[in-house]
Design a protein around this motif. Structure first.
Motif, PDB file in Angstrom:
ATOM      1  N   ASN A 191       0.627  -1.369  -0.082  1.00  0.00           N
ATOM      2  CA  ASN A 191       0.124  -0.318  -0.013  1.00  0.00           C
ATOM      3  C   ASN A 191       0.961   1.347  -0.121  1.00  0.00           C
ATOM      4  OD1 ASN A 191      -2.565  -1.886   0.091  1.00  0.00           O
ATOM      5  ND2 ASN A 191      -2.376  -2.463   2.594  1.00  0.00           N
ATOM      6  N   PHE A 192       0.356   2.137  -1.242  1.00  0.00           N
ATOM      7  CA  PHE A 192       1.117   3.517  -0.947  1.00  0.00           C
ATOM      8  C   PHE A 192       0.277   4.327  -0.614  1.00  0.00           C
ATOM      9  CE2 PHE A 192       4.122   0.199  -2.998  1.00  0.00           C
ATOM     10  CZ  PHE A 192       5.393   0.621  -2.539  1.00  0.00           C
ATOM     11  N   GLU A 193       0.678   5.562  -0.150  1.00  0.00           N
ATOM     12  CA  GLU A 193       0.068   6.993  -0.354  1.00  0.00           C
ATOM     13  C   GLU A 193       0.423   8.120  -0.802  1.00  0.00           C
ATOM     14  OE1 GLU A 193      -0.907   7.103   4.193  1.00  0.00           O
ATOM     15  OE2 GLU A 193      -1.765   5.312   4.369  1.00  0.00           O
ATOM     16  N   PHE A 194       0.269   8.838  -1.732  1.00  0.00           N
ATOM     17  CA  PHE A 194       0.352  10.166  -2.277  1.00  0.00           C
ATOM     18  C   PHE A 194      -0.606  11.380  -1.889  1.00  0.00           C
ATOM     19  CE2 PHE A 194       0.397   6.096  -4.713  1.00  0.00           C
ATOM     20  CZ  PHE A 194       1.651   6.742  -5.443  1.00  0.00           C
ATOM     21  N   HIS A 195       0.491  11.929  -0.572  1.00  0.00           N
ATOM     22  CA  HIS A 195       0.001  12.986   0.328  1.00  0.00           C
ATOM     23  C   HIS A 195       0.141  14.258  -0.260  1.00  0.00           C
ATOM     24  CE1 HIS A 195      -0.064  10.531   4.231  1.00  0.00           C
ATOM     25  NE2 HIS A 195      -0.141   9.981   3.541  1.00  0.00           N
ATOM     26  N   ARG A 196      -0.677  15.317  -0.596  1.00  0.00           N
ATOM     27  CA  ARG A 196      -0.811  16.266  -1.112  1.00  0.00           C
ATOM     28  C   ARG A 196      -0.570  17.557   0.441  1.00  0.00           C
ATOM     29  NH1 ARG A 196      -2.339  20.676  -3.285  1.00  0.00           N
ATOM     30  NH2 ARG A 196      -2.186  20.812  -5.517  1.00  0.00           N
TER      31      ARG A 196
END
Length: 362
Positions: free
Chosen positions: A52-57
């Motif tokens: 799982n990967f999260e792309f935080h803005r």
């Protein structure tokens, strides 16, 4: 090398553009952006090869491990914007078929995206954590993505499960059955129109009988007990006329009123039921799987427009979503030989004929 069609590359485009924009806007029934209704994007979630990967803005884009919350890399938002524009141009350039976009593929792999489509289930194409400006919550929402950059996509795919069975109201001879079944099949749906015309010339009409799939029938009855019959008569109108748009066909069924509703001038019985059906198909229900009434695409729909702009439909603009589906979909003829319909046959002493349901966006 990644090779994909316009719809598949549109999912990558949506991922890149939303991270660069930072907002997901609601759309009205005509796909216009509603400026005052939007969701600030906190992060986009992707699953890649069981990781799982999260792309935080947050100022920049941070790629974070979903398991350890370790920041794996950090990039400027401008990079995502640039790659989204490169990809949009490539989508415009490629007229049909599968194609590759090496520059975008290289970038995606550098940010831990290992394949063209993320590992999502059911009707969820992208999972986004947003800030809900109406409630203050930060829900995780799954959206289905539909692109208008390529050929119109299907809303409901044809199969033998989507065959609706009608009974002939009057028995005809075996010679007449053979004559009707042998009417030329080479031209689109016109041969079915000719078969219907010939059946009616013989003094017969069509009475709704059943669905081939008990699962699909139960799914429809979960939405509304009269829905199998209503969709059946929608199909009769489609296959016996030159109309194909859902809203026009529904109006014709309303005028004939096969369900014998009272006070039909004051209550949109048919329109309401068909709109509910379209939303349920869009967000969760499929013909061949028992459905519990829950939406799989919990956030709703994301539409990639012809100009590359993106709008969404969610609970706050539910009525707009209903209206969009109602006015932007049509019935379409799928292969009759593959799905086995349009032929008179006998069963339990009744003469029957099946008509198939497939729905496509305009």
């Amino acid at each position: 090398m990644w090779y994909g069609n316009k719809g598949e590359w549109s999912e990558v485009y949506t991922f890149l553009k939303l991270l660069s924009d930072g907002r997901l806007y609601a759309g009205d029934e005509d796909l216009n952006k509603i400026e005052e209704i939007y969701y600030p994007i906190i992060k986009i979630l992707r699953k890649e090869n069981d990781k799982n990967f999260e792309f935080h803005r947050n100022g920049n884009i941070k790629v974070v491990s979903g398991e350890t919350q370790e920041v794996l890399l950090e990039l400027e938002i401008e990079e995502f914007f640039h790659k989204s524009q490169v990809l949009l141009e490539k989508i415009y350039e490629n007229i049909r078929g599968n194609f590759s976009v090496p520059e975008v593929e290289e970038f995606m792999k550098s940010i831990r995206c290992t394949k063209l489509k993320a590992d999502n289930s059911d009707k969820t194409d992208i999972t986004i954590v947003v800030h809900d400006i109406f409630t203050g919550y930060k829900p995780t929402l799954g959206f289905s993505i539909k692109s208008r950059l390529g050929n119109p996509s299907t809303l409901l795919n044809a199969s033998q499960s989507t065959n609706f069975t009608f009974k002939l109201t009057k028995k005809i001879s075996k010679q007449e059955v053979n004559m009707i079944n042998n009417i030329d099949r080479t031209v689109a749906r016109s041969y079915i129109i000719k078969r219907i015309e010939k059946i009616k010339e013989l003094g017969c009409d069509f009475e709704f009988y059943d669905l081939k799939s008990k699962i699909f029938k139960n799914n429809l009855q979960l939405i509304d007990t009269e829905l199998p019959k209503i969709i059946g008569y929608l199909l009769i109108e489609y296959y016996s006329t030159n109309y194909n748009r859902i809203n026009e066909l529904t109006e014709r069924v309303k005028n004939s009123n096969p369900c014998k509703y009272q006070d039909i001038g004051n209550y949109p019985f048919y329109e309401h039921k068909i709109k509910n059906f379209l939303v349920d198909v869009a967000l969760g229900m499929v013909p061949a799987t028992p459905w519990n009434g829950n939406f799989n695409a919990s956030g709703g729909y994301i539409i990639v427009k012809e100009d590359g702009d993106i709008v969404c439909y969610h609970i706050y603009n539910y009525n707009n979503f209903q209206e969009y589906l109602y006015t932007h979909t049509k019935l379409e003829k799928a292969s009759s030989s593959r799905h086995g319909y349009g032929v008179i046959y006998e069963e339990n002493g009744e003469q029957l004929i099946d008509f198939n349901l497939q729905i496509r966006f305009l």
